[in-house]
Design a protein around this motif. Structure first.
Motif, mmCIF file in Angstrom:
data_model
loop_
_atom_site.group_PDB
_atom_site.id
_atom_site.type_symbol
_atom_site.label_atom_id
_atom_site.label_comp_id
_atom_site.label_asym_id
_atom_site.label_seq_id
_atom_site.Cartn_x
_atom_site.Cartn_y
_atom_site.Cartn_z
ATOM 1 N N CYS A 1 94.878 122.831 68.597
ATOM 2 C CA CYS A 1 93.974 122.087 69.489
ATOM 3 C C CYS A 1 92.551 122.589 69.320
ATOM 4 O O CYS A 1 91.602 121.802 69.290
ATOM 5 C CB CYS A 1 94.403 122.258 70.942
ATOM 6 N N VAL B 1 89.211 120.438 67.985
ATOM 7 C CA VAL B 1 87.965 120.401 68.734
ATOM 8 C C VAL B 1 86.823 120.960 67.891
ATOM 9 O O VAL B 1 85.710 120.427 67.897
ATOM 10 C CB VAL B 1 88.116 121.174 70.060
ATOM 11 N N VAL C 1 79.897 120.362 72.456
ATOM 12 C CA VAL C 1 81.187 119.665 72.429
ATOM 13 C C VAL C 1 82.315 120.676 72.311
ATOM 14 O O VAL C 1 83.345 120.558 72.983
ATOM 15 C CB VAL C 1 81.235 118.663 71.247
ATOM 16 N N TYR D 1 82.440 124.048 73.192
ATOM 17 C CA TYR D 1 82.764 124.861 74.356
ATOM 18 C C TYR D 1 83.112 124.025 75.573
ATOM 19 O O TYR D 1 83.817 124.493 76.456
ATOM 20 C CB TYR D 1 81.688 125.905 74.672
ATOM 21 N N THR D 2 82.682 122.779 75.614
ATOM 22 C CA THR D 2 83.071 121.925 76.736
ATOM 23 C C THR D 2 84.555 121.568 76.659
ATOM 24 O O THR D 2 85.316 121.806 77.604
ATOM 25 C CB THR D 2 82.231 120.638 76.755
ATOM 26 N N TYR D 3 84.976 121.008 75.527
ATOM 27 C CA TYR D 3 86.357 120.545 75.431
ATOM 28 C C TYR D 3 87.346 121.686 75.244
ATOM 29 O O TYR D 3 88.453 121.644 75.778
ATOM 30 C CB TYR D 3 86.500 119.489 74.333
ATOM 31 N N ALA D 4 86.964 122.715 74.508
ATOM 32 C CA ALA D 4 87.852 123.869 74.390
ATOM 33 C C ALA D 4 87.991 124.556 75.746
ATOM 34 O O ALA D 4 89.076 125.026 76.110
ATOM 35 C CB ALA D 4 87.323 124.837 73.341
ATOM 36 N N ILE E 1 87.751 123.043 78.665
ATOM 37 C CA ILE E 1 88.585 122.175 79.506
ATOM 38 C C ILE E 1 90.058 122.367 79.177
ATOM 39 O O ILE E 1 90.891 122.522 80.079
ATOM 40 C CB ILE E 1 88.159 120.702 79.356
ATOM 41 N N PHE E 2 90.399 122.378 77.884
ATOM 42 C CA PHE E 2 91.797 122.626 77.495
ATOM 43 C C PHE E 2 92.253 123.990 77.995
ATOM 44 O O PHE E 2 93.357 124.144 78.507
ATOM 45 C CB PHE E 2 91.971 122.574 75.971
ATOM 46 N N ASN F 1 91.795 128.907 73.566
ATOM 47 C CA ASN F 1 90.763 127.904 73.822
ATOM 48 C C ASN F 1 89.721 128.435 74.795
ATOM 49 O O ASN F 1 88.518 128.284 74.571
ATOM 50 C CB ASN F 1 91.394 126.628 74.386
ATOM 51 N N ALA G 1 85.898 129.351 73.685
ATOM 52 C CA ALA G 1 84.872 128.557 74.368
ATOM 53 C C ALA G 1 83.834 129.475 75.008
ATOM 54 O O ALA G 1 82.628 129.215 74.932
ATOM 55 C CB ALA G 1 85.504 127.658 75.420
#
Length: 97
Positions: free
Chosen positions: A11, A15, A27, A29-32, A34-35, A85, A89
């Motif tokens: 994952c 990302v 993108v 550190y935001t999505y990692a 969140i996961f 993650n 992040a």
């Protein structure tokens, strides 16, 4: 346990590839993040660490040994998916920001 860690890293790799393609570390550190928060939060919920003492005692006496073992196993899996993650992040956020 190893498979869940590999799933977390995959994952993270997806990302990272999206962030590199878009050339935007935000993108990543935001999505990692969140996961990481979702799976680490799921692990905390499964272990019962977010409840009061009387609720934890009630849950202990209601559940069987097999239930507690299964919840502990799933909590470990979720933690092993979320921790890489969340860690990377935070590293990306503090290094590039």
């Amino acid at each position: 346990m190893r498979n869940s860690f590999i799933l977390g890293l995959s994952c993270l790799l997806v990302v990272a590839q999206i962030a590199i393609f878009l050339q935007d570390p935000a993108v990543f550190y935001t999505y990692a993040g969140i996961f990481g928060l979702i799976f680490t939060g799921a692990a905390a919920i499964l272990t019962g660490s977010n409840v009061s003492g009387d609720r934890a005692r009630a849950d202990y006496w209601i559940s069987t040994t097999n239930d507690r073992t299964a919840r502990g196993k799933w909590a470990a899996y979720c933690f092993m998916i979320g921790f890489p993650n969340l860690l990377l992040a935070a590293i990306v956020y503090f290094v590039w920001m």
